[in-house]
Design an enzyme around this catalytic site. Structure first.
Site, PDB file in Angstrom:
ATOM      1  N   ASN A 283       5.015  30.135  48.296  1.00 39.81           N
ATOM      2  CA  ASN A 283       4.653  30.256  49.712  1.00 39.81           C
ATOM      3  C   ASN A 283       4.931  28.931  50.407  1.00 39.81           C
ATOM      4  O   ASN A 283       4.463  27.888  49.981  1.00 39.81           O
ATOM      5  CB  ASN A 283       3.171  30.618  49.834  1.00 39.81           C
ATOM      6  N   CYS A 288       3.874  34.506  53.179  1.00 40.82           N
ATOM      7  CA  CYS A 288       3.462  35.555  52.242  1.00 40.82           C
ATOM      8  C   CYS A 288       3.997  36.912  52.684  1.00 40.82           C
ATOM      9  O   CYS A 288       4.287  37.772  51.843  1.00 40.82           O
ATOM     10  CB  CYS A 288       1.941  35.585  52.108  1.00 40.82           C
ATOM     11  N   HIS A 529      -3.439  37.392  55.038  1.00 43.71           N
ATOM     12  CA  HIS A 529      -2.630  37.179  53.846  1.00 43.71           C
ATOM     13  C   HIS A 529      -2.030  38.508  53.395  1.00 43.71           C
ATOM     14  O   HIS A 529      -2.685  39.558  53.463  1.00 43.71           O
ATOM     15  CB  HIS A 529      -3.499  36.587  52.731  1.00 43.71           C
ATOM     16  N   ASP A 546       1.299  38.303  44.264  1.00 43.50           N
ATOM     17  CA  ASP A 546       0.548  37.481  45.215  1.00 43.50           C
ATOM     18  C   ASP A 546       1.231  36.112  45.282  1.00 43.50           C
ATOM     19  O   ASP A 546       0.843  35.173  44.588  1.00 43.50           O
ATOM     20  CB  ASP A 546      -0.907  37.362  44.770  1.00 43.50           C
TER      21      ASP A 546
END
Length: 1051
Positions: A283, A288, A529, A546
């Site tokens: 990131n 994201c 997020h 993630d």
């Protein structure tokens, strides 16, 4: 030979039980205990660590504990920071059965519970697992005085322990109340401060009687170094635990159980490739959303193959989007560590700030696919994007009473589904194709058939192999007049059938789809997020991506936990603001084709070789960076470079054309000369280096280097340890370099004046004025030419500079005149000081200058006005942003592409300020709007298309008059907007009040000013406005936030 100029820049202990019950010492970060027998524990040293039991929301009713003995209790107890002494019972085994220790025993492993969801059968029960259930039995519970830790159970490669302790608190009647403290600790002995792990858990006190249910409570927490334990200070009253009738204690022993479900941790050595076979993306700050979408496109294998085959041999490696995407896909396929995306965003033409600005996933998807489609044109993979993602729908209007219909075929790359008020994906699709009846005042003009009752709607004619469904969680809220996120529960399924929404279903190829990816958003409309859950092979084995962390997860975590809403029956606690935002389905008949395996043979050898060479060069540069401390850079100047220099010293470091060499700091002067000799093709004995050094007076001067004695010195030493001559020409105001000389310190200036005249090309008897350059912007005249140099020059050193010029009438011009200065802060118009006061801060020998600037307005007028940022709208309705210096005057306010009259004229300018949601606008007021009669009014007009919250374009004000026909208003609006007649025919109008549009019959409507006044009981709401309903021909903007910067890929 000209000489060369060398310029250099240079612990604590815890207890472990053995089989005999005797405790030995081992390292930890908790406390120190001595050897203990079988009956007691003797603390030797116990520095109390701070346990972060942070305050929650609810307090259990201790007066009626029997009402709370229920496994579905979800209250969160109030928790506070406590200092406790912690005993770590037993060695860390990480799993399996434990022998009974002095005060407790532990059972680690899955404990069946019908009320709790279980993991997919395929997920292995190893230390990287996402879920585990473990127990800890505390013996001699009634004698417990200190906190006790269970052995560790490993989940996500982190140690999790049960922490139990007695807690004392004061009730409202000031009586002391003792309770059982029950906490879950994560990674408690780690000394790292960068790790974090989010988990949900259920803490249970196990019943010893079959007729009594377990007592349980649930927690959810982001565990990190400062809050590595979480739970309840008052899990249950101490007396209730000891009460045999309650059913939780037997033989003075209780059993505690924890079921924990944890996300993959961040900030620790989590090996995504090892645990899942895949790697994540780093990131950059707020990328994201991009990472989630790139992973989705990467696992669309047919697209990945096409991207690999795009010809990029001649592309610029820094500007080619195609090459950058190939690089990212290639690294995702073959790297073992998280992949960076900086080169990709750089190829987009983005600045650093763009990487810190979160955008909408759907908007980014459209822009990226459009860019890929255009890049693929004329190549062997042309048409791949529409082949994969393009579907077709038909918009129709069908008359009910006559045989007349109008249809238009459209293509789409994604479908936007309304989720507000819809239970599941089927209801959203039914709402999408729902028919709208056109009757009454809204009849359809059927040409020769006149106005007719009709049905309006859309129907799908073809669904693509890869179907992108965008769930419209971000919508305009007319009550708050802003964009909000709807977190309502919305169900979607692993398998769906869409035949019922097709115009003509194909029995040989049914529209059955399998869920491939779920893009999830956590947060609100201001940001949040993104993560993505992907089913890479379409076989039901899901992974969570993630950013840089990839972990395996259950089907339930990927699907059901992302429905949104707040379901008490869900596993533990699901965040209310976390829900699916975009779904990717793949058609069952195309599943094998879309997810076909991508092998080395699918990657062109030219691309693989280029990327391998890039990787090799990166490794070389990384090695150079790692070894940079061993090397130094030598900037080399020839003496010719001094010619033409104007200013301090002998050259300008910012403009000089250096020859740059890299050499080890410990290399000798002899080795450096060999390197220079090889580069310049001169024998080493004909090269004389002059090291330059920074002096304390901020000058950079050459120093002498004794080649006979210093050849074996290191370069770094020489860099840290002759008198040049500069001639100044006062007529041309230029300074000229005139070489250098080696002079004895006893030389007199009179003896060297002939040499200076010769260097400058003057007659031998020319009288000269000499100056010593002391420091930047400061010279000092030399008066006595009969004194030796050591007396004339201040602090005589090698490399001192002497400036000379002809002694002509009019005197010398001070050298400082050629140096650059800059003005300081401006003087106020009220300054009444003297010139002496103004220049008193200057050094005596420096040039003293006064700067001025000619303004277009008076100084006092400038100082008494405020710079006010606003938008100017010209007569042609075009916006120009700028900063204007204005007095108090009438302004208009623009909010959500709607305009309203601004603040009153007596409003202080200091009280106004443009915000992210509101800007001010200045415009020229037409003469007919300067003075309004009692029956006239200025109303706000704005553009929209179909939905009144989708306003766009430049809003404006228009004058209306009570009782006039609407056709006159239309004429004024058309003239103001300068819309061609053909386009103007497509405009429709509506009066919008409280977010509800009321269509205007253009032939019958007569202006009524009351329609545009706020209702008496709605004074705080926006005034009604006139909406112009027409197609927005400007480029589409994101629905995510109408204020955010649009996504653009520039290359």
């Amino acid at each position: 030979m000209p000489p060369f100029c060398l310029f250099s820049y240079g612990k604590s202990v815890v207890v472990a039980a053995d089989k005999e019950g005797v405790l030995s010492l081992r390292k930890s970060n908790k406390s120190v205990f001595g050897t203990v027998g079988k009956d007691k524990t003797v603390p030797l040293l116990s520095p109390p660590p701070i346990m972060n039991h942070v305050t929650g929301h609810y307090r259990r009713n201790e007066d009626s504990p029997q009402n709370n003995q229920n496994s579905n209790v979800n209250e969160v107890e109030e928790m506070e920071i406590q200092e406790v002494t912690t005993t770590d019972w037993g060695t860390d085994t990480g799993g399996g059965e434990m022998d009974q220790t002095q005060n407790g025993e532990v059972v680690i492993g899955p404990q069946p519970d019908p009320n709790m969801p279980v993991q997919d059968a395929e997920m292995e029960e190893d230390e990287a697992r996402s879920e585990a259930t473990f127990r800890f039995t505390v013996h001699q519970f009634s004698k417990l005085k200190d906190s006790v830790l269970s052995p560790a159970c490993y989940v996500r490669n982190l140690p999790w322990k049960i922490m139990v302790m007695p807690r004392n608190s004061h009730a409202q009647d000031r009586t002391s109340q003792r309770s059982l403290g029950f906490f879950l600790q994560c990674n408690g002995e780690s000394e790292s401060s960068s790790w974090s792990c989010y988990a949900v858990a259920e803490l249970r006190l196990i019943s010893v009687r079959p007729d009594v249910e377990n007592f349980s409570r649930k927690i959810h927490h982001l565990f990190y170094s400062k809050e590595n334990d979480w739970g309840f200070s008052h899990f249950m009253a101490w007396n209730d635990v000891l009460d045999i009738e309650k059913g939780f204690i037997k033989d003075d022993a209780i059993t505690l159980e924890v079921q924990v479900v944890a996300d993959a941790p961040h900030g620790v050595s989590w090996d995504s490739k090892k645990h899942t076979g895949y790697v994540g993306l780093k990131n950059q700050g707020a990328t994201c959303y991009m990472n989630s979408l790139l992973q989705t496109l990467y696992f669309t294998n047919q697209l990945r193959k096409a991207v690999y085959k795009m010809p990029t041999e001649s592309d610029d490696s820094t500007k080619s989007v195609a090459l950058a995407l190939q690089r990212v896909f290639h690294e995702l396929q073959f790297c073992d560590k998280p992949v960076g995306t900086k080169k990709l965003t750089k190829s987009f033409g983005w600045e650093t700030l763009d990487s810190f600005m979160q955008h909408d996933v759907q908007e980014f998807l459209r822009v990226l696919l459009d860019k890929l489609e255009s890049k693929m044109k004329g190549t062997c993979v042309e048409g791949t994007v529409p082949k994969l993602f393009e579907g077709k729908m038909i918009s129709y209007i069908r008359c009910k009473n006559v045989d007349y219909s109008s249809t238009r075929s459209e293509t789409f790359y994604d479908i936007q589904l309304n989720i507000k008020g819809k239970k599941n994906i089927d209801e959203s699709f039914k709402d999408y194709i729902a028919k709208e009846t056109l009757d009454g005042d809204n009849k359809y003009d059927a040409g020769e058939h006149g106005l007719q009752d009709a049905e309006k709607g859309v129907i799908f004619s073809a669904f693509p192999p890869v179907l992108h469904l965008h769930l419209m969680r971000f919508q305009y809220d007319p009550i708050t007049d802003s964009s909000v996120k709807f977190n309502d529960r919305f169900e979607f399924y692993e398998k769906i059938s869409l035949d019922s929404y097709l115009q003509e279903p194909d029995p040989n190829n049914p529209a059955n789809y399998t869920l491939h990816a779920v893009l999830v958003h956590s947060g609100d409309n201001h940001g949040g997020h993104y993560v993505v859950f992907i089913n890479p092979r379409g076989d039901g084995k899901w992974c969570k991506f993630d950013d840089d962390v990839v972990s395996r997860c259950t089907k339930q975590e990927a699907i059901e936990h992302n429905y949104g809403g707040h379901d008490e029956d869900m596993n533990m606690t699901v965040k209310h603001c976390t829900n699916a935002y975009m779904l990717v389905y793949i058609r069952d008949s195309e599943l094998q084709n879309v997810l076909q395996e991508v092998t080395d043979a699918d990657i062109p050898s030219e691309l693989a070789d280029r990327l391998a060479e890039e990787k090799r060069m990166e490794q070389v540069r990384r090695k150079e960076r790692n070894e940079a401390h061993l090397y130094m850079t030598i900037n080399v100047l020839l003496e010719d470079s001094f010619d033409g220099h104007q200013g301090n010293d002998l050259y300008d470091a910012e403009r000089a054309l250096f020859r740059v060499f890299k050499i080890k700091k410990m290399a000798t002067i002899a080795e450096m000369l060999e390197m220079l000799a090889d580069a310049f093709k001169y024998p080493p004995e004909q090269i004389r280096p002059w090291p330059f050094s920074q002096r304390s007076n901020q000058t950079v001067r050459p120093s002498v280097l004794d080649l006979d004695a210093d050849l074996h010195k290191t370069v770094i030493d020489a860099a840290e340890n002759m008198n040049p001559w500069n001639m100044y020409d006062p007529k041309q105001k230029k300074i000229h370099y005139c070489g250098h000389s080696y002079l004895p310190v006893t030389s007199k200036l009179n003896d060297i004046i002939p040499l200076l005249n010769e260097r400058a090309g003057f007659p031998p008897d020319t009288e000269l004025l000499l100056y010593e350059e002391i420091r930047p912007n400061m010279i000092e005249k030399i008066v006595n030419f009969n004194d030796p140099l050591e007396k004339v020059l201040e602090e005589l050193m090698d490399g001192d500079i002497i400036v000379f010029e002809k002694d002509e009438r009019g005197g010398a011009v001070r050298l400082a005149d050629i140096y650059k200065d800059s003005p300081g802060h401006p003087l106020r118009c009220t300054f009444e000081g003297t010139l002496k006061r103004l220049v008193s801060f200057f050094q005596a020998k420096s040039s003293q200058k006064i700067f001025y600037q000619q303004l277009s307005i008076r100084v006092n007028e400038l100082e008494n006005k405020k710079q006010f940022k606003c938008i100017y709208v010209g007569p042609k309705m075009k916006e120009e942003k700028g900063a204007y210096i204005v007095s108090k005057q009438g302004l208009t306010e623009v909010n959500c592409n709607k305009v309203s009259l601004g603040p009153k004229e007596d409003t202080p300018l200091e009280s106004l300020g443009a915000t992210s949601a509101k800007v001010y606008r200045i415009e020229e007021v037409p003469r007919d709007e300067l003075h309004l009669a009692e029956d006239e009014m200025l109303i706000s007009c704005a553009h929209f298309h179909k939905e009144v919250f989708s306003t766009f374009g430049i809003p404006f004000l228009i004058k209306i008059k009570q009782g006039e026909t609407f056709s006159k208003v239309k004429e004024r609006i058309q003239k103001k907007l300068a819309v061609p007649e053909k386009e103007w025919e497509k405009f429709k109008f509506a009066v919008v009040a409280m977010g509800r549009p009321q269509s205007v019959d253009e032939d019958e409507y007569v202006v009524n000013l009351a329609d545009f006044r706020p209702l008496p009981n709605q004074a705080g709401n926006p005034r009604p406005w006139l909406g112009l309903d027409h197609v927005n021909k400007a480029p589409k903007r994101s629905r995510f936030n109408y204020l955010e910067k649009a996504i653009k890929i520039y290359n």
